[in-house]
Design a protein around this motif. Sequence first.
Motif, short mmCIF file in Angstrom:
data_model
loop_
_atom_site.label_atom_id
_atom_site.label_comp_id
_atom_site.label_asym_id
_atom_site.label_seq_id
_atom_site.Cartn_x
_atom_site.Cartn_y
_atom_site.Cartn_z
N VAL A 10 0.83 -1.11 -0.06
CA VAL A 10 0.13 0.02 0.09
C VAL A 10 1.07 1.19 -0.25
O VAL A 10 2.19 1.28 0.49
N GLU A 11 0.33 2.47 -0.55
CA GLU A 11 1.02 3.59 -0.36
C GLU A 11 1.23 3.92 1.04
O GLU A 11 0.14 3.61 1.88
N LYS A 12 2.33 4.50 1.50
CA LYS A 12 2.79 4.66 2.97
C LYS A 12 1.59 5.63 3.52
O LYS A 12 1.37 5.29 4.83
N GLN A 74 11.56 -8.45 -2.26
CA GLN A 74 11.90 -8.52 -3.93
C GLN A 74 10.95 -7.72 -4.54
O GLN A 74 11.05 -6.92 -5.46
N ARG A 75 9.59 -8.12 -4.09
CA ARG A 75 8.25 -7.25 -4.63
C ARG A 75 8.36 -5.66 -4.05
O ARG A 75 8.17 -4.97 -5.02
N LEU A 76 8.75 -5.31 -2.99
CA LEU A 76 8.90 -4.27 -2.65
C LEU A 76 10.00 -3.24 -3.23
O LEU A 76 9.68 -2.25 -3.79
N LEU A 77 11.15 -3.97 -3.79
CA LEU A 77 12.17 -3.33 -4.38
C LEU A 77 11.54 -3.02 -5.94
O LEU A 77 11.69 -1.92 -6.31
N GLU A 78 10.73 -4.07 -6.23
CA GLU A 78 10.07 -4.08 -7.82
C GLU A 78 9.30 -2.76 -7.86
O GLU A 78 9.17 -1.96 -8.72
N ILE A 79 8.38 -2.86 -6.89
CA ILE A 79 7.26 -1.78 -6.80
C ILE A 79 7.80 -0.30 -6.87
O ILE A 79 7.45 0.69 -7.54
N ASN A 80 8.72 -0.24 -5.97
CA ASN A 80 9.54 1.10 -5.55
C ASN A 80 10.59 1.32 -6.69
O ASN A 80 11.24 2.45 -6.46
N HIS A 81 10.86 0.56 -7.53
CA HIS A 81 11.97 0.76 -8.37
C HIS A 81 13.23 1.04 -7.67
O HIS A 81 14.10 1.82 -7.91
#
Length: 290
Positions: A10-12, A74-81
């Motif tokens: 989610v958006e922070k 890894q998903r967090l890295l992907e979403i946040n580039h």
Amino acid sequence: MHIYLNGQFVEKGEARISPFDHGFLYGMGLFETLRIYDGHPFLLDDHLNRLNQGLDALNINHRFSREEMNKILQRLLEINHLTNAYIRINVSAGMGEVGLQVDPYNEPNIIIFPKPLPQAGELIEKEAVLLKLKRNTPEGVERLKSHHFMNNILAKREIGESPNQEGIFLTKDGYVAEGIVSNIFWKRDQTLYTPSLSTGILNGITRQFIIELAGKNVLNVQEGQYSFEHAHKADEMFVTNSIQEIVPIISFEGHQMPGKKGELVQLLHQDYRQYCKSLWSRHCLRRNEQ
């Protein structure tokens, strides 16, 4: 920036938890901070082992595996580039009635916060200053990386916002303990010294890794209860944490030291650069030598 909250990304600004969470009401919660290097979560196994042990101590029914956590990261890295990142894994006890709870907590709130970081490399020096405030004792048998952080916050207020200083705690008995957000090491002759866990310090993940690295380099490491005078005579000194890595100390209460020019600091820093993009646990160092 997106964060992870209880199975969702989610958006922070949209993240919400209940005011009845016992992490908020009573400080029943734990966190881990770690660094990701080119997509690799350095020493993730060690961080999760400490977190799982803490959850057991707080009677929070949840345990993390490498596979589960790495998939989330890894998903967090992907979403946040992101490729290089600061990560905070936060687990609070979850909702409960107002009042002290004895029963296990079965629905904790799990939040993972990412922040971008530049690529690591250059050593950043600091001055070490002795704090007037004494290190508080652990709430339980040993110090957990918990939400109980007032002692650290008051210490930070004592030295102010200077990014070039780290405050060093003494215990109430006058022994060197740790920094506000770090563990401390110093070298005298051919021995590396660091306060033992009997002083009530946090057993930092980077602290444990540095002890392993020192052993790999056939350096004598001594853990014990040491006076300020013992540390003040150091040939080299540095502090450690998982985000700042190894921070060379250039002075400690008027005693000048070589800082990043120190031979031991340079050796350990070189090893750090070698392992930070691949190692899952400090124990892998031993297996690599076999």
